[in-house]
Enzyme design. Structure first.
Site, PDB file in Angstrom:
ATOM      1  N   LYS A 117       0.822  -1.220   0.000  1.00  0.00           N
ATOM      2  CA  LYS A 117       0.000   0.000   0.000  1.00  0.00           C
ATOM      3  C   LYS A 117       0.854   1.268   0.000  1.00  0.00           C
ATOM      4  O   LYS A 117       0.515   2.251  -0.648  1.00  0.00           O
ATOM      5  CB  LYS A 117      -0.940   0.014   1.205  1.00  0.00           C
ATOM      6  CG  LYS A 117      -1.929  -1.121   1.215  1.00  0.00           C
ATOM      7  CD  LYS A 117      -2.877  -1.038   0.051  1.00  0.00           C
ATOM      8  CE  LYS A 117      -3.328  -2.418  -0.343  1.00  0.00           C
ATOM      9  NZ  LYS A 117      -3.867  -2.522  -1.672  1.00  0.00           N
ATOM     10  N   GLY A 166      -9.902  -4.208   2.291  1.00  0.00           N
ATOM     11  CA  GLY A 166     -10.643  -3.919   3.509  1.00  0.00           C
ATOM     12  C   GLY A 166     -10.034  -4.533   4.765  1.00  0.00           C
ATOM     13  O   GLY A 166     -10.482  -4.276   5.869  1.00  0.00           O
ATOM     14  N   LYS A 202      -6.444  10.170   6.327  1.00  0.00           N
ATOM     15  CA  LYS A 202      -7.683  10.808   6.757  1.00  0.00           C
ATOM     16  C   LYS A 202      -8.826   9.870   6.374  1.00  0.00           C
ATOM     17  O   LYS A 202      -8.838   9.308   5.282  1.00  0.00           O
ATOM     18  CB  LYS A 202      -7.810  12.151   6.031  1.00  0.00           C
ATOM     19  CG  LYS A 202      -9.101  12.877   6.285  1.00  0.00           C
ATOM     20  CD  LYS A 202      -8.883  14.063   7.226  1.00  0.00           C
ATOM     21  CE  LYS A 202     -10.229  14.709   7.589  1.00  0.00           C
ATOM     22  NZ  LYS A 202     -10.622  14.458   8.975  1.00  0.00           N
ATOM     23  N   HIS A 209     -17.349   4.893  -5.031  1.00  0.00           N
ATOM     24  CA  HIS A 209     -16.243   4.121  -5.569  1.00  0.00           C
ATOM     25  C   HIS A 209     -16.262   4.239  -7.091  1.00  0.00           C
ATOM     26  O   HIS A 209     -17.210   3.818  -7.735  1.00  0.00           O
ATOM     27  CB  HIS A 209     -16.377   2.655  -5.143  1.00  0.00           C
ATOM     28  CG  HIS A 209     -15.293   1.784  -5.680  1.00  0.00           C
ATOM     29  ND1 HIS A 209     -14.320   1.230  -4.892  1.00  0.00           N
ATOM     30  CD2 HIS A 209     -15.020   1.381  -6.947  1.00  0.00           C
ATOM     31  CE1 HIS A 209     -13.495   0.528  -5.649  1.00  0.00           C
ATOM     32  NE2 HIS A 209     -13.899   0.598  -6.898  1.00  0.00           N
ATOM     33  N   ARG A 293      -4.769  -6.828 -12.311  1.00  0.00           N
ATOM     34  CA  ARG A 293      -5.379  -8.029 -12.890  1.00  0.00           C
ATOM     35  C   ARG A 293      -6.649  -7.629 -13.625  1.00  0.00           C
ATOM     36  O   ARG A 293      -7.059  -6.473 -13.567  1.00  0.00           O
ATOM     37  CB  ARG A 293      -5.757  -8.987 -11.765  1.00  0.00           C
ATOM     38  CG  ARG A 293      -6.667  -8.286 -10.750  1.00  0.00           C
ATOM     39  CD  ARG A 293      -7.199  -9.185  -9.685  1.00  0.00           C
ATOM     40  NE  ARG A 293      -7.568  -8.451  -8.490  1.00  0.00           N
ATOM     41  CZ  ARG A 293      -8.714  -7.802  -8.299  1.00  0.00           C
ATOM     42  NH1 ARG A 293      -9.638  -7.804  -9.234  1.00  0.00           N
ATOM     43  NH2 ARG A 293      -8.955  -7.155  -7.185  1.00  0.00           N
TER      44      ARG A 293
END
Lengths: 455, 82
Positions: A117, A166, A202, A209, A293
């Protein structure tokens, strides 16, 4: 074409989808299968098949050695990972390449960079893609976390750099919670992912999305516009659309160009998606992650652009240049996909494997079913619950919703409960019809409406 | 002495341990307290832990680890303490 034989290291509807695309390109397909999938549609339509062991995915579809051995045995020259399983596993991509075959996807290095990430966030920053305000990189100590809190205020998200989808996320409202979360999350992330590295962002409470579909050949990258996937349950998308109807033309251009610049900066090769959180009020968008992908919801993009993304990703894996210039790719109409899962929407989405006694798929103009179901097929409890995707395409969003309603009324899947009643209800819902929802909307809607979703 | 049977709520795959690296939930003769985890049933990547609603003595599993089970199938027995 130098790819003559493609091994499909996946199962279910995406294995069927890959097989069809490869066969249309004149490539022979090899389907690997576990004991539970011997009678699957992917096995029936493939040119060759190889059993790779027991039903449990860890012993078959997630067994790297067995899959590579199978590829060697049948003399495959390329491997397609689909989505899930090994699709974003850098080690697998490298093992395929080291064995002298083509991995249909980006390099192991790119997968690794985007999978972490922080390094993904860093790459996005460098490419000028807006990221959610937060720590510059890995947190070194609590003082640094406190600085971020002072600068941006609460709520904040404490995230594990090795997390994703998630997992490894904590939301904190004040400084005490922040201190506790950092201590706990680091230990937890170390146990779960083998990497305790954390960073802070934040927390943006509501948003939509939006994601951009990309295709790169290692030098050039083009986008195929964006998808809107805010209808989610537990961070899993259930209903996806293309294009994102709420974007103005200028925001759309900015969003898509920013995704392209990120992919170009890493010399991206293959199909990929950059996911964004979009704030409708301010028209700001923020980078979430890049998926290296093909995605479940790729068909909506295919419907509005008329491009077969699966075939194109095989072509670029084969070393061909992109066949499209950006200005040749145009949006035509509107497409919606719904995910038909073997789940009982009226009973907390309880998974529901079993034998499908009867199926009838809808037809007519603008209707597409991507599925591995057939009559008397036994849905195995070993894998995920996706049975297929119903995709509709029409001239605009409202007619696409009507077409979806019509197609759902023709669709019959008997013997197991599916999420069809959920989509029948959503297609009639005023908020869905007006497009007025964010990523939290569906869960609260379900609290009121889920009991009415039995058929 | 009453025996209580625990049944699978769902069709799925039965596990006697929380993960392959961890010990089994219960061994024959173990004391069981209310609230103890007894076994795990996985269905389509969703995990259901079977929790004891009684206390007593563990009599044993009736299904092999990693076997497929159907809803209502008896998974294990507990002898309820008086």
């Amino acid at each position: 074409m130098s790819i003559n034989k493609l091994l499909i290291a996946n199962r279910g509807e995406i294995a069927v989808r890959i097989c069809r695309a490869a066969q249309e390109l004149g490539i022979k397909t090899v389907q690997v299968y576990s004991d539970a999938d011997e009678d699957s549609l992917a096995v029936k339509i493939a040119d060759e098949t190889v059993n790779i062991g027991p039903a449990s995915a860890s012993k078959s579809y997630l067994n790297m050695e067995v899959i590579l051995q199978a590829a060697k045995e049948v003399d495959a020259d390329a491997v397609h990972p689909g989505y899930g399983f090994f699709s974003e596993n850098a080690e697998f991509a490298e093992a395929v390449t080291n064995a002298g075959m083509i991995f249909v996807g980006p390099s192991g290095e790119t997968i690794r960079q985007m999978g972490d990430k922080i390094s993904a966030r860093y790459a996005a920053d460098k490419a000028g893609v807006p990221t959610v305000p937060g720590s510059k990189g890995l947190l070194s100590d609590f003082a640094e976390a406190k600085d971020v809190a002072d600068q941006y205020g609460f709520p904040l998200m404490v995230k594990a750099t090795a997390g994703g989808g998630g997992r490894g996320i904590r939301i904190v409202e004040n400084i005490e919670e922040l201190e506790r979360a950092i201590a706990e999350a680091s230990t937890e992330a170390k146990a779960a992912f083998g990497n305790g590295g954390l960073y802070i962002e934040k927390y943006i409470e509501t948003g939509r999305h939006v994601e951009v579909q990309l295709l790169g050949d290692g030098t050039d990258v083009v986008h195929f516009f964006e998808r809107e996937c805010s209808l989610q349950r537990r961070r899993q998308k259930v209903w996806e659309e293309a294009p994102a109807f709420l974007l103005t033309e200028s925001v759309r251009n900015k969003l898509c160009e920013s995704a392209v610049s990120l992919a170009k900066s890493v010399n991206y090769k293959g199909a990929g998606t950059v996911e964004f959180l979009y704030d409708e009020t301010s028209e700001d968008f923020f980078f979430i992650e890049m998926n290296t992908r093909i995605q479940v919801e790729h068909p909506v993009t295919e419907m509005i652009t008329g491009v077969d993304l699966l075939r194109e990703m095989i072509r670029v894996a084969n070393g061909e240049k992109l066949r499209f210039k950006q200005d040749e790719i145009k949006i035509k109409g509107h497409a919606i996909e719904v995910r038909l899962n073997a789940e009982d929407a009226s009973n907390n989405f309880l998974p529901n494997p079993g034998v499908v006694s009867k199926v009838h798929f809808p037809g007519g103009p603008g209707v597409r079913m991507d599925t591995h179901l057939f009559a008397n097929y036994k849905i195995s409890p070993y894998y995920d619950s996706l049975l297929g995707k119903l995709i509709v395409h029409d001239e605009d969003r409202l007619s696409a919703i009507k077409r979806l309603e019509r197609a759902l009324s023709e669709l019959e899947i008997e013997g197991v409960k599916t999420t069809k009643p959920l989509f029948q209800a959503l297609a009639k819902d005023p908020s869905v019809i007006s497009g007025d929802y964010d990523t939290k909307w569906l869960e609260s809607w379900l609290e009121t409406n889920s009991s009415n979703l039995s058929r | 002495m009453a025996i209580k049977e625990f049944m699978s709520p769902v069709p799925g795959i039965f596990y006697t341990q929380p993960s392959p690296d961890e010990p089994v939930y219960k061994q024959v003769g173990d004391v069981v307290s209310e609230g103890d985890s007894l076994c795990l049933v996985e269905v389509m990547k969703s995990f259901h832990t079977i929790v004891s609603d009684t206390s007593g003595t563990f009599k044993g599993y009736l299904v092999e680890n990693e076997d497929e089970v159907s809803p209502g199938q008896v998974l294990l027995e507990i002898e309820i303490s008086e």
